[in-house]
Design a protein around this motif. Structure first.
Motif, PDB file in Angstrom:
ATOM      1  N   SER A   1      45.096  63.983 -26.249  1.00  0.00           N
ATOM      2  CA  SER A   1      43.927  64.740 -26.690  1.00  0.00           C
ATOM      3  C   SER A   1      44.327  66.189 -26.915  1.00  0.00           C
ATOM      4  CB  SER A   1      42.797  64.666 -25.653  1.00  0.00           C
ATOM      5  OG  SER A   1      41.779  65.605 -25.948  1.00  0.00           O
ATOM      6  N   GLN A   2      44.358  66.607 -28.174  1.00  0.00           N
ATOM      7  CA  GLN A   2      44.677  68.012 -28.454  1.00  0.00           C
ATOM      8  C   GLN A   2      43.582  68.929 -27.924  1.00  0.00           C
ATOM      9  OE1 GLN A   2      44.674  69.981 -32.532  1.00  0.00           O
ATOM     10  NE2 GLN A   2      46.892  69.785 -32.184  1.00  0.00           N
TER      11      GLN A   2
ATOM     12  N   ILE B   1      45.256  75.104 -21.964  1.00  0.00           N
ATOM     13  CA  ILE B   1      46.021  76.304 -22.311  1.00  0.00           C
ATOM     14  C   ILE B   1      45.160  77.551 -22.168  1.00  0.00           C
ATOM     15  CG2 ILE B   1      47.061  77.560 -24.245  1.00  0.00           C
ATOM     16  CD1 ILE B   1      48.129  74.841 -25.232  1.00  0.00           C
ATOM     17  N   GLN B   2      43.948  77.510 -22.683  1.00  0.00           N
ATOM     18  CA  GLN B   2      43.054  78.667 -22.609  1.00  0.00           C
ATOM     19  C   GLN B   2      42.747  79.038 -21.163  1.00  0.00           C
ATOM     20  OE1 GLN B   2      39.910  77.131 -25.120  1.00  0.00           O
ATOM     21  NE2 GLN B   2      40.630  78.301 -26.906  1.00  0.00           N
ATOM     22  N   ARG B   3      42.703  78.052 -20.298  1.00  0.00           N
ATOM     23  CA  ARG B   3      42.463  78.320 -18.886  1.00  0.00           C
ATOM     24  C   ARG B   3      43.643  79.044 -18.235  1.00  0.00           C
ATOM     25  NH1 ARG B   3      44.259  74.970 -15.427  1.00  0.00           N
ATOM     26  NH2 ARG B   3      44.111  73.184 -16.835  1.00  0.00           N
ATOM     27  N   CYS B   4      44.844  78.789 -18.738  1.00  0.00           N
ATOM     28  CA  CYS B   4      46.055  79.366 -18.140  1.00  0.00           C
ATOM     29  C   CYS B   4      46.460  80.713 -18.735  1.00  0.00           C
ATOM     30  CB  CYS B   4      47.228  78.396 -18.298  1.00  0.00           C
ATOM     31  SG  CYS B   4      47.087  76.846 -17.393  1.00  0.00           S
TER      32      CYS B   4
ATOM     33  N   ALA C   1      48.989  72.977 -30.153  1.00  0.00           N
ATOM     34  CA  ALA C   1      47.800  73.306 -29.364  1.00  0.00           C
ATOM     35  C   ALA C   1      47.727  74.810 -29.096  1.00  0.00           C
ATOM     36  CB  ALA C   1      47.815  72.538 -28.047  1.00  0.00           C
ATOM     37  N   LEU C   2      48.873  75.441 -28.887  1.00  0.00           N
ATOM     38  CA  LEU C   2      48.907  76.879 -28.630  1.00  0.00           C
ATOM     39  C   LEU C   2      48.457  77.673 -29.854  1.00  0.00           C
ATOM     40  CD1 LEU C   2      49.656  78.939 -26.429  1.00  0.00           C
ATOM     41  CD2 LEU C   2      51.988  78.929 -27.318  1.00  0.00           C
ATOM     42  N   SER C   3      48.781  77.165 -31.039  1.00  0.00           N
ATOM     43  CA  SER C   3      48.369  77.861 -32.266  1.00  0.00           C
ATOM     44  C   SER C   3      46.855  77.834 -32.447  1.00  0.00           C
ATOM     45  CB  SER C   3      49.046  77.226 -33.488  1.00  0.00           C
ATOM     46  OG  SER C   3      48.542  75.920 -33.736  1.00  0.00           O
ATOM     47  N   ILE C   4      46.202  76.849 -31.816  1.00  0.00           N
ATOM     48  CA  ILE C   4      44.737  76.766 -31.864  1.00  0.00           C
ATOM     49  C   ILE C   4      44.123  77.593 -30.735  1.00  0.00           C
ATOM     50  CG2 ILE C   4      42.759  75.204 -31.673  1.00  0.00           C
ATOM     51  CD1 ILE C   4      44.548  72.995 -32.836  1.00  0.00           C
ATOM     52  N   ALA C   5      44.737  77.515 -29.555  1.00  0.00           N
ATOM     53  CA  ALA C   5      44.209  78.238 -28.393  1.00  0.00           C
ATOM     54  C   ALA C   5      44.343  79.747 -28.559  1.00  0.00           C
ATOM     55  CB  ALA C   5      44.930  77.784 -27.124  1.00  0.00           C
TER      56      ALA C   5
ATOM     57  N   PRO D   1      45.299  81.802 -31.808  1.00  0.00           N
ATOM     58  CA  PRO D   1      45.730  81.890 -33.216  1.00  0.00           C
ATOM     59  C   PRO D   1      46.542  83.152 -33.509  1.00  0.00           C
ATOM     60  CG  PRO D   1      43.400  81.313 -33.036  1.00  0.00           C
ATOM     61  CD  PRO D   1      43.839  81.702 -31.670  1.00  0.00           C
ATOM     62  N   LEU D   2      47.668  82.946 -34.191  1.00  0.00           N
ATOM     63  CA  LEU D   2      48.515  84.040 -34.688  1.00  0.00           C
ATOM     64  C   LEU D   2      49.182  84.861 -33.582  1.00  0.00           C
ATOM     65  CD1 LEU D   2      46.188  85.361 -37.555  1.00  0.00           C
ATOM     66  CD2 LEU D   2      47.958  83.589 -37.685  1.00  0.00           C
ATOM     67  N   LYS D   3      49.156  84.372 -32.348  1.00  0.00           N
ATOM     68  CA  LYS D   3      49.767  85.117 -31.244  1.00  0.00           C
ATOM     69  C   LYS D   3      51.203  84.688 -30.965  1.00  0.00           C
ATOM     70  CE  LYS D   3      46.017  87.454 -30.268  1.00  0.00           C
ATOM     71  NZ  LYS D   3      45.921  88.910 -30.482  1.00  0.00           N
ATOM     72  N   PHE D   4      51.549  83.439 -31.319  1.00  0.00           N
ATOM     73  CA  PHE D   4      52.864  82.910 -30.998  1.00  0.00           C
ATOM     74  C   PHE D   4      53.493  82.254 -32.226  1.00  0.00           C
ATOM     75  CE2 PHE D   4      50.360  82.708 -27.076  1.00  0.00           C
ATOM     76  CZ  PHE D   4      51.186  83.398 -26.189  1.00  0.00           C
ATOM     77  N   LYS D   5      54.814  82.370 -32.314  1.00  0.00           N
ATOM     78  CA  LYS D   5      55.551  81.668 -33.360  1.00  0.00           C
ATOM     79  C   LYS D   5      55.567  80.174 -33.061  1.00  0.00           C
ATOM     80  CE  LYS D   5      59.280  84.056 -32.579  1.00  0.00           C
ATOM     81  NZ  LYS D   5      60.678  84.571 -32.666  1.00  0.00           N
ATOM     82  N   SER D   6      55.625  79.371 -34.110  1.00  0.00           N
ATOM     83  CA  SER D   6      55.805  77.931 -33.916  1.00  0.00           C
ATOM     84  C   SER D   6      57.199  77.673 -33.357  1.00  0.00           C
ATOM     85  CB  SER D   6      55.632  77.196 -35.243  1.00  0.00           C
ATOM     86  OG  SER D   6      55.980  75.831 -35.099  1.00  0.00           O
ATOM     87  N   PHE D   7      57.278  76.783 -32.384  1.00  0.00           N
ATOM     88  CA  PHE D   7      58.577  76.447 -31.792  1.00  0.00           C
ATOM     89  C   PHE D   7      58.830  74.939 -31.840  1.00  0.00           C
ATOM     90  CE2 PHE D   7      55.319  77.350 -28.576  1.00  0.00           C
ATOM     91  CZ  PHE D   7      55.219  76.150 -27.884  1.00  0.00           C
ATOM     92  N   LYS D   8      58.135  74.264 -32.743  1.00  0.00           N
ATOM     93  CA  LYS D   8      58.262  72.802 -32.829  1.00  0.00           C
ATOM     94  C   LYS D   8      59.678  72.351 -33.151  1.00  0.00           C
ATOM     95  CE  LYS D   8      54.927  72.123 -35.840  1.00  0.00           C
ATOM     96  NZ  LYS D   8      53.950  71.408 -36.712  1.00  0.00           N
ATOM     97  N   ASN D   9      60.394  73.117 -33.923  1.00  0.00           N
ATOM     98  CA  ASN D   9      61.724  72.700 -34.365  1.00  0.00           C
ATOM     99  C   ASN D   9      62.856  73.484 -33.718  1.00  0.00           C
ATOM    100  OD1 ASN D   9      60.693  70.737 -36.226  1.00  0.00           O
ATOM    101  ND2 ASN D   9      60.139  72.419 -37.606  1.00  0.00           N
TER     102      ASN D   9
END
Length: 272
Positions: free
Chosen positions: A95-96, A103-106, A174-178, A180-188
């Motif tokens: 569940s995303q 994430i928002q809680r942390c 999920a972090l990009s939704i929690a 937005p625009l605060k963190f770079k994508s690190f998927k790869n």
């Protein structure tokens, strides 16, 4: 008798008393004794509590670290690795929405753009390790106290690569939704095994993981700002239990006198 000895004592009154609480469930001496007994793997509640304590300490005791590193808890890692944690279910589904909420809680109330590391404790196949999203080095650092050998089936790639990439993909999205625009994508980003001390007992991974969470710096090739002696397994257990029991984040205010007698001062003597 030691603090741990008192918690494990065969005293029906003391064993049923709550002594640690970080979430909604109070932990009694009997529950603690079961998780901290020889050969047992501590419940994820203790890892989540430890993360709360570290976050508190960064804000009040180590303000230079506040916001520099972000700790996510074991509840989030269970959501990200739901296939393992719900393996007895017929169709465990990720569940995303649940991940974003966790994430928002942390996330700390600070400038998230100054974050250099995100640290996530992960339980997989009854073994704890730590995943570090290392923004300064653009890589995923994996801190795992297990001894892996290239020639055996139990090697690092077989254990980490598939499920590690899965949870990092999910976390990045999920972090990009929690936030937005605060963190770079690190998927790869590449996953790098960090050289860390190796555990001797199979049940010690949780205590090593907690040390990794507290002392990993992520700079350069990454290093721990402490030493961990594998033969000190019982001492690691005792230090962690003391830290959790007497930390200000522990919601149990009225501790039994049998436990209070071991309180030395305001801060944990081993961690500061």
């Amino acid at each position: 008798m030691s603090l741990f000895g008192h918690m494990c004592a065969d005293d029906s009154t003391l064993k049923s008393m709550p002594v640690i609480q970080f979430g909604s469930t109070p932990l009694t001496c009997d529950m603690i004794a079961q998780s901290f007994a020889d050969g047992a793997i501590p419940d994820s509640t203790f890892i989540t509590g430890f993360v709360k304590c570290l976050s508190y300490d960064d804000y009040w005791i180590r303000p230079e670290c506040h916001g520099y590193r972000i700790f996510f808890d074991a509840d989030l890692s269970a959501i990200l690795n739901v296939e393992w944690h719900k393996r007895d279910s017929s169709e465990p589904k990720y569940s995303q929405f649940a991940a974003v909420t966790a994430i928002q809680r942390c996330l700390p109330f600070t400038d998230l753009k100054k974050t250099k590391m995100i640290l996530l404790p992960v339980l997989h196949q009854h073994h704890w390790s730590v995943y570090c999203v290392n923004f300064g080095q653009s890589r995923i650092d994996v801190l795992d106290s297990m001894l892996y050998t290239p020639e055996s089936d139990n090697n690092w790639d077989n254990y980490h690569l598939e499920f590690g990439k899965k949870i990092m993909h999910r976390l990045s999205d999920a972090l990009s939704i929690a936030a937005p625009l605060k963190f770079k994508s690190f998927k790869n980003w590449r996953h790098v095994p960090v050289k860390v001390p190796v555990q001797k007992a199979t049940s010690d991974s949780a205590f090593f993981a907690m040390k990794f969470l507290e002392f990993y710096d992520g700079d350069g090739h990454g290093s721990l700002h402490t030493s961990i002696a594998a033969e000190r397994s019982k001492e690691l257990c005792a230090e962690t239990l003391y830290y959790l029991t007497f930390h200000k984040q522990n919601k149990v205010v009225a501790l039994p006198n049998e436990i209070l007698q071991y309180h030395r001062d305001d801060h944990h003597p081993f961690f500061y």
